[in-house]
Scaffold this active site. Structure first.
Site, PDB file in Angstrom:
ATOM      1  N   SER A 118       0.833  -1.313  -0.031  1.00  0.00           N
ATOM      2  CA  SER A 118       0.016   0.078   0.027  1.00  0.00           C
ATOM      3  C   SER A 118       1.032   1.335  -0.006  1.00  0.00           C
ATOM      4  CB  SER A 118      -1.099   0.095   1.047  1.00  0.00           C
ATOM      5  OG  SER A 118      -1.888   1.108   1.145  1.00  0.00           O
ATOM      6  N   ASP A 131      -9.335  -3.903  -5.967  1.00  0.00           N
ATOM      7  CA  ASP A 131      -8.667  -3.108  -4.961  1.00  0.00           C
ATOM      8  C   ASP A 131      -9.824  -1.820  -4.701  1.00  0.00           C
ATOM      9  OD1 ASP A 131      -7.374  -1.568  -2.961  1.00  0.00           O
ATOM     10  OD2 ASP A 131      -5.365  -2.294  -3.767  1.00  0.00           O
ATOM     11  N   HIS A 165      -7.424  -5.386  -2.127  1.00  0.00           N
ATOM     12  CA  HIS A 165      -6.105  -4.653  -1.687  1.00  0.00           C
ATOM     13  C   HIS A 165      -4.891  -5.403  -0.795  1.00  0.00           C
ATOM     14  CE1 HIS A 165      -3.811  -0.850  -1.064  1.00  0.00           C
ATOM     15  NE2 HIS A 165      -4.011  -1.110   0.366  1.00  0.00           N
TER      16      HIS A 165
END
Length: 366
Positions: free
Chosen positions: A153, A198, A230
């Protein structure tokens, strides 16, 4: 755009040389990319004497106990408001394949990508100091020219920024990266994982842009996992295990400089990647593909081609032409007298010709 080239030296080397090359690369297979790998793993923390870096909060080093040094290393940082536990499965996985791995926390759970980039660089400094710390089991056993970074991320965005800040890094593995307005002018080989579904870092707003913003001269690969969310790349088991195999093969090639994994990546992991909803690739990988019988060696021309490609084979052989996303688009038989394959109905793209146990990249142009 830079592409993946498979260099076949088969007609220029003796049968003995072919046997030697085959033996050297015999361990580089899809099956060798297991989870866990062949080596036992131990850990080091600050309680064991490793450096407490000011750029991050807490670190765990995973290292192989019975592999052959010197070792390559990778630093991994988690994402926004996430703990090291969110990516910790990568530590024992990489270490069990001979790569020393340091997983760090952040000074603030709210650190932005740039702060995470600096945290990764500080983690690499800790690795460097382990190489000279007398009491460390890693003292003198690290190759400090083989250092990589990774993150999830915002940590993935930070990993890419770390490559911009330090061009001595050997490889980047970005796990569903999040980075707005990316400035990614670097030449560090880059592997990006993304999830098709995602909701946090939609590929169209992040991973795809990151890939396109990285220079065309950089070795890079984007692998989007079909229906992935994600956290699809938080562990090596993501995408049914494809994430771990791809990440490890990328590091074997660009971090450890083991070109034996070039055909594994190009001809198996990518061409048979049924879990992918998108694959973009632009990288060079110098590969020697060894076959047992030189009589089976295959060459083709012209390549690139607009319409027809001529395949030189000594004996009749079935072939398959596979798209870059792993779809079978053509199949048939070639021989000495029937050696043409008509590609005129196919769109301009990269394809892989499978014939006589070899895989040759074919570029179809407009």
């Amino acid at each position: 755009m830079k592409k993946l080239y498979l260099f076949l030296f088969l007609t220029l080397i003796s049968p003995l040389s072919i046997s030697v090359l085959h033996a050297q690369c015999s361990g580089a297979t899809t099956e060798s990319l297991t989870n866990p790998g062949p080596y036992t793993v131990a850990t080091l923390t600050e309680a064991d004497g490793i450096r407490n870096g000011p750029g991050y909060a807490g670190a765990t080093i995973y290292y192989p106990t019975n592999a052959s040094p010197p070792y390559a290393s990778i630093a991994i940082v988690p994402g926004y408001v996430s703990a090291p536990s969110s990516v910790q499965d990568w530590g024992p996985f990489y270490a069990s394949h001979g790569i020393v791995t340091v997983i760090i926390g952040t000074n603030s759970l709210f650190d932005q990508p740039e702060a995470r980039a600096l945290a990764l660089l500080d983690a690499l400094e800790t690795i460097k100091q382990e190489n000279v710390r007398t009491a460390s089991p890693l003292a003198g056993n690290l190759n400090l020219t083989k250092l990589a970074v990774s993150g999830w991320s915002m940590g993935g965005g930070g990993a890419q920024r770390a490559a911009v800040l330090d061009n001595t890094i050997s490889a980047v593995v970005a796990l569903c990266p999040y980075l707005n307005n990316p400035q990614l002018n670097h030449q560090v080989p880059l592997l990006i994982f993304s999830g098709q579904s995602d909701p946090t870092a939609p590929p169209a707003q992040h991973a795809n842009i990151h890939y396109n913003q990285t220079p065309a001269t950089t070795n890079k690969l984007l692998f989007e996992v079909k229906n992935g969310n994600h956290s699809v790349a938080n562990t090596p088991s993501g995408g049914g295990g494809a994430v771990g195999k791809l990440a490890l093969s990328w590091l074997k090639i660009f971090l450890e400089k083991d070109n034996c994994y070039c055909p594994v990546l190009a001809t198996t992991l990518l061409t048979n990647a049924g879990v992918a909803s998108k694959i973009n690739q632009s990288y060079e990988c110098n590969t020697i593909l060894a076959v047992e019988d030189p009589k089976l060696a295959v060459t083709l021309y012209p390549n690139p081609t607009k319409n027809v490609v001529h395949v030189n084979v000594r004996e009749m052989a079935p072939y398959q032409l596979i798209s870059s996303t792993g779809q079978l688009v053509l199949k048939g038989i070639v021989s000495g007298s029937k050696n043409q394959i008509d590609l005129s109905r196919l769109s301009a793209n990269v394809y892989y010709l499978h014939v006589n146990g070899q895989v040759i990249k074919v570029i179809k142009k407009e």
